[in-house]
Design an enzyme around this catalytic site. Sequence first.
Site, PDB file in Angstrom:
ATOM      1  CD  GLU A 130      -5.303   0.085   2.978  1.00 13.73           C
ATOM      2  OE1 GLU A 130      -6.031  -0.050   1.962  1.00 13.73           O
ATOM      3  OE2 GLU A 130      -4.969  -0.868   3.688  1.00 13.73           O
ATOM      4  CB  SER A 157      -8.975  -1.085   4.055  1.00 12.85           C
ATOM      5  OG  SER A 157      -9.636  -2.218   3.545  1.00 12.85           O
ATOM      6  NE  ARG A 167      -3.675  -2.423   0.120  1.00 11.01           N
ATOM      7  CZ  ARG A 167      -3.337  -3.556  -0.509  1.00 11.01           C
ATOM      8  NH1 ARG A 167      -2.256  -3.600  -1.282  1.00 11.01           N
ATOM      9  NH2 ARG A 167      -4.093  -4.628  -0.411  1.00 11.01           N
TER      10      ARG A 167
END
Length: 299
Positions: free
Chosen positions: A291, A221, A172
Amino acid sequence: MSATDTLPTVRGKLTAKAPLAPLVWFKSGGPADWLFEPQDADDLADFLRDLDPAVPVMALGLGSNLIVRDGGFPGVVVRLGKAFAKVEAIDATTLRCGGGASGILVSSTARDAGIAGMEFLRSIPGTVGGFVRMNGGAYGGEVKDILIDCDVVLRSGERKTLPLADLGYTYRHSELPEGAVVIGATFRGQSGEPAAIQAEMDRISASREASQPLRSKTGGSTFKNPDGHKAWKLVDEAGCRGFAVGGAQVSEKHTNFLINTGDATSADIEALGEEVRRRVKDKSGVELQWEIQRVGVAK
């Protein structure tokens, strides 16, 4: 920067004090000093080249993995429109995609062209520019598995094509320079049967619908999965399911999602996330990392 400052001339659309809350999934946060919707890549490159280098620039896609703080964004937010949303097959296994194209459009175009390996993009609620920047992934795939290269306009206005190896992808995360805007990408999959590709996309959609609060104002998320752990499980074990701060709540359906139950401020959402991080650290010793990107200034 104030709304009276002189900005470079553009062919696209420039809006002063543009509300960002309607453009992000959480439906919260303050305005951008300026919202720029470029007419094409040249318009964007010319604008960034001539813009005062001190002015911050941020690209905005579908606004899914994003908290815009309540004081807004002090600079220019760039939003890529229809001119950047084209997707086309350039050979039997390769797609050329505009930075403003959605994951749904990319995966559907891949299916129609008989290109497998891009089904996971169906489940990423964003645009090519966003998921190239953060190595987006889900359901066993991530962007680094399919990316050949991407076209960017740097903050200086310079246009570059960066190969996969230059992006420094980790989980990520990429090493894309600050203020760079991804205007296109080349993805490569493998040959597949459209019916089988559609079946996999249907499986992913059904799984996502069953497990995630897709009808809520959420940001996707919230925390990265730490090595050897699932973020949602750590949050659940710390007793945070349904926990709320102001109008922000940890989803009962999926504990790695925060939701705006109606009138949450961005401060509520961010404070909730920080309290969840604190409780998880106390319970398990694991430090969760955001995130979701948090940008702008507090009110």
